[in-house]
Write an enzyme that holds these catalytic residues in place. Sequence first.
Site, mmCIF file in Angstrom:
data_model
loop_
_atom_site.group_PDB
_atom_site.id
_atom_site.type_symbol
_atom_site.label_atom_id
_atom_site.label_comp_id
_atom_site.label_asym_id
_atom_site.label_seq_id
_atom_site.Cartn_x
_atom_site.Cartn_y
_atom_site.Cartn_z
ATOM 1 N N GLU A 1 2.143 -2.764 6.331
ATOM 2 C CA GLU A 1 1.786 -3.626 5.207
ATOM 3 C C GLU A 1 3.046 -4.195 4.585
ATOM 4 O O GLU A 1 4.064 -3.507 4.476
ATOM 5 C CB GLU A 1 1.062 -2.851 4.096
ATOM 6 C CG GLU A 1 -0.311 -2.336 4.388
ATOM 7 C CD GLU A 1 -0.888 -1.604 3.171
ATOM 8 O OE1 GLU A 1 -0.559 -1.975 2.023
ATOM 9 O OE2 GLU A 1 -1.657 -0.649 3.379
ATOM 10 N N GLU B 1 -3.659 -7.159 -7.733
ATOM 11 C CA GLU B 1 -4.220 -6.525 -6.540
ATOM 12 C C GLU B 1 -5.258 -7.415 -5.855
ATOM 13 O O GLU B 1 -5.440 -7.340 -4.645
ATOM 14 C CB GLU B 1 -4.857 -5.185 -6.914
ATOM 15 C CG GLU B 1 -3.858 -4.106 -7.274
ATOM 16 C CD GLU B 1 -4.544 -2.809 -7.655
ATOM 17 O OE1 GLU B 1 -4.782 -1.985 -6.747
ATOM 18 O OE2 GLU B 1 -4.852 -2.623 -8.840
#
Length: 519
Positions: A261, A323
């Site tokens: 990631e 987020e």
Amino acid sequence: MSKAKLSLLLLYVTATVISVTTATFTIGVNYGTVANDLPPPSKVATFLKTQTTITKIKIFDTNPDILNAFANTNIAVTVTVSNGDIPNLTNLSSAQSWVNSNILPFYPQTKINYIAVGNEILATSDKALIAHLLPAMKSIHQALGLVNISDVAVSTPNSLGILSSSDPPSSGRFRLGYDKVVFAPILEFLKTIKSPFIVNPYPYFGYQPETLNYALFKPNDGVFDNATGMTYTNMFDAQMDAVYSAMKTIGYEDVELVVGETGWPSAGDPTQLDNNVDNALAYNGGLIKHLGLGKGTPLMPNKTFEVYIFSLFNENLKPSISEQSFGLFKPDFNPVYDVGVLRNEQQYHPVSIYVQNCASSLVIITKAMGPSPTASEQSPTASAPIPTALAPSPKTDGHDEDKKWCVPKSDASESKLQDNIDYVCSSGVDCDTIDKGGACYNPNTVRSHAAYAMNAYYQAVGRHDHDCDFNHTGVITYTDPSYDKCEYPFSGLKLAKSGATLCSLMFGGIWFMLLMVLV
């Protein structure tokens, strides 16, 4: 050997060179689903396969709808064992049941390449979970072997919280107490089964206001590591080298590293001013370009990393605006910003440029030694026009979109332009043209040299408008800035020194082959 056979040999070598050179770098994405407005997996699979250059996805579960949707797409899929399932999977029979339920129904039609056992387990500080991690990995690997699956690797993703120190990169160390007890056994297992160590580097979580440009792959002063004598121009390299240093300290620097990631949000709360589209584009776009150069990091030169950007879509059910805003695409498949992964955009990665030029020359050699092909047989590469300087002309509404250049803004300071020169010339772009004796050395001014360097970088790495931003000091022009013998490329030129080296190596081998067959 006949001319026809010689031509076939040259064409074969050309094809081999192109396939080997262009197959080294691909982009993956994390396909999260914490949202209530996402398109069905079947449409996602079709979109990625037909409209993007994305070749790998990573999901955070074993969603059967997703696994079925990606069958026969040739897009590689990483699946994830949930953290809560790990203790039970230390038992081989449980691991076999898990493989039978979550892998066998989809494999090999769906190209499952990794099983990620948990997600950032070490960051949980759950000692029981940490203790069960490696036994679960071993059981799953053994269960795969019992059903004759040998091409699905087992690993576990880790945040950079696994490090006790990371600055400078040479000081990278695993957390005390975890280094030899936890990480050495995990790395030994990964080394034995030839699986990678997966890490999640996020410069977004490590930057300070004064290091923002360093985190975003923008021109900056760099960070010097006294222990190695190496200068870092971006935080991604520094974070990766810190992990490498930690691995090397306990004797496992030869285990492959995969980036599970990394990313940057395009929006955030009112106080998160650096969470914006420009910075998300700068980071993800800069990362893709950096990886495409194939330079590796200071401690891992020429290393090409397998990277999964976070994330594919914005996810509206996550708890905060930041987020929710890591996505490259909106749920309707429109890009949040243009990072250069759509197929309808021609990519100008330096490696492609080198291959194009080498291939063009090979076709010329072939034509010189064999019968001339008909117009319909002409190689598109061979017949592509070689860019030459055009007479300056004012921009009009009918300008040629292929012919555009990047030059400094009139109000850009010399110190900023010198930063641009330093950044470009250290990034792999060939700056010999503005060195003494080069065609564009005169006039010997910072502004003149910056103009050539900025344009060379812009042409080499993508030709998107953001490639000419240079911290707000660059501007696109449709007027050719070439003068005298100084020609500014507008596409398709071999711009980097490493490309020249690549061509030389290719031709050295090819001429040797020709000599052998002719003698």
